[in-house]
Enzyme design. Structure first.
Site, PDB file in Angstrom:
ATOM      1  N   ASP A  73     -32.653  33.837  -5.959  1.00  0.00           N
ATOM      2  CA  ASP A  73     -32.249  34.627  -7.110  1.00  0.00           C
ATOM      3  C   ASP A  73     -33.384  34.803  -8.111  1.00  0.00           C
ATOM      4  O   ASP A  73     -34.445  34.199  -7.983  1.00  0.00           O
ATOM      5  CB  ASP A  73     -31.041  33.986  -7.806  1.00  0.00           C
ATOM      6  N   ASP A 142     -20.177  23.616 -11.371  1.00  0.00           N
ATOM      7  CA  ASP A 142     -18.944  24.370 -11.097  1.00  0.00           C
ATOM      8  C   ASP A 142     -18.882  24.847  -9.654  1.00  0.00           C
ATOM      9  O   ASP A 142     -18.025  25.655  -9.299  1.00  0.00           O
ATOM     10  CB  ASP A 142     -18.809  25.556 -12.059  1.00  0.00           C
ATOM     11  N   HIS A 144     -21.143  26.615  -7.927  1.00  0.00           N
ATOM     12  CA  HIS A 144     -21.775  27.870  -7.520  1.00  0.00           C
ATOM     13  C   HIS A 144     -23.003  27.596  -6.659  1.00  0.00           C
ATOM     14  O   HIS A 144     -23.708  26.604  -6.851  1.00  0.00           O
ATOM     15  CB  HIS A 144     -22.130  28.736  -8.736  1.00  0.00           C
ATOM     16  N   GLU A 149     -21.213  32.741  -8.946  1.00  0.00           N
ATOM     17  CA  GLU A 149     -20.372  31.995  -9.868  1.00  0.00           C
ATOM     18  C   GLU A 149     -18.943  31.863  -9.329  1.00  0.00           C
ATOM     19  O   GLU A 149     -18.571  32.546  -8.373  1.00  0.00           O
ATOM     20  CB  GLU A 149     -20.342  32.714 -11.223  1.00  0.00           C
TER      21      GLU A 149
END
Length: 269
Positions: A73, A142, A144, A149
């Site tokens: 990314d 979380d 991801h 996400e």
């Protein structure tokens, strides 16, 4: 799915680096002419692994001359020379210290005029090499993976993604604690891009990732925890430390400790 449980972050990093090195060396010894294709992450989790790979390269044991890399990314709006761009991160922490040809290191362009075309071309370039042999990654608290996400599509490919507030808070440590300095969007490979790799290795360290590890290993497959998609991969390896195992069931922990007993120590080269 394999789960390798190491005592601490240093041992985790050593195990992961030696596994990657072995995959590259075996590819080289096979006489295969196409390059070995390696997917790479940024963040704090892979830093120890990168340091170990750099050592192996500098010792002469390992070469990256016939390795092609694709990063996961990049922030939208950060030029390459920005201190916190992932282009800069990768060169500062890895590429500048190994013998990989500059043209073999592929990263998304956060300044691309047409992000949609940038993402399409990235997927096309991955395919032109025959896909990714090994995708290294980490997971967020979380769950991801890359910048996919919670509630991202599990069939997603490389695309533009809006970052959650929680992700920006976690990454603010790289921006001097200033959340407002963090771009709100990024270009990221999709869950399916990662899942299409021949093999996926995910690094999970620290108590803050314990809940995510539990959902990755024990939870149901759900877009709420994109890491859970790894349960569907034919060759997924989780390399974690003891602290990250805090929320696993005792039976789960004992199972992987038992079945991977011969692999718990960093493999010999």
């Amino acid at each position: 799915m394999r789960v390798i449980i190491e005592p601490d972050y240093d041992k985790l990093s050593l195990w992961a680096a030696r596994y990657i090195a072995r995959r590259i060396k075996n590819h080289e010894r096979s006489g295969e002419t196409r390059p070995f294709v390696l997917g790479l992450p940024t963040g704090s989790s892979p830093l120890g692994t990168y340091k170990e790979l750099i050592k192996l390269c500098r010792s002469g044991y390992l070469s990256f001359r016939n390795v092609v890399t694709f990063n996961m990314d990049e922030y939208i709006g950060l030029p390459k020379n920005h201190e916190q761009s992932y282009w800069m991160f990768m060169h500062r922490n890895f590429f500048d210290h190994i013998d990989i040809p500059a043209e073999n290191a592929n990263l998304l362009d956060g300044m691309a005029e047409d992000p949609v075309e940038e993402c399409r071309a990235y997927e096309e370039k991955i395919a032109s090499y025959g896909g990714i042999d090994l995708f290294l990654g980490g997971i967020g608290a979380d769950g991801h993976i890359a910048f996919n996400e919670p509630f991202s599509s599990l069939s997603s490919r490389t695309r533009e993604k809006t970052l959650t507030y929680d992700t920006k808070v976690m990454n603010s440590r790289f921006f001097g604690g200033n959340i407002s300095a963090i771009p709100s969007k990024a270009l990221t490979v999709g869950v399916e891009t990662i899942m299409s790799a021949d093999e996926v290795m995910i690094l999970v360290n620290g108590h803050s990732k314990a809940r995510a590890l539990r959902h990755t290993v024990e939870g149901g497959v759900s877009q709420a925890w994109t890491c859970s998609a790894l349960q569907m991969h034919k060759r997924a390896i989780i390399v974690c430390d003891e602290d990250a195992c805090d929320e696993l069931k005792v039976s789960t922990y004992r199972y992987f400790k038992d079945i991977e007993q011969a692999n718990l120590e960093p493999m010999a080269l």
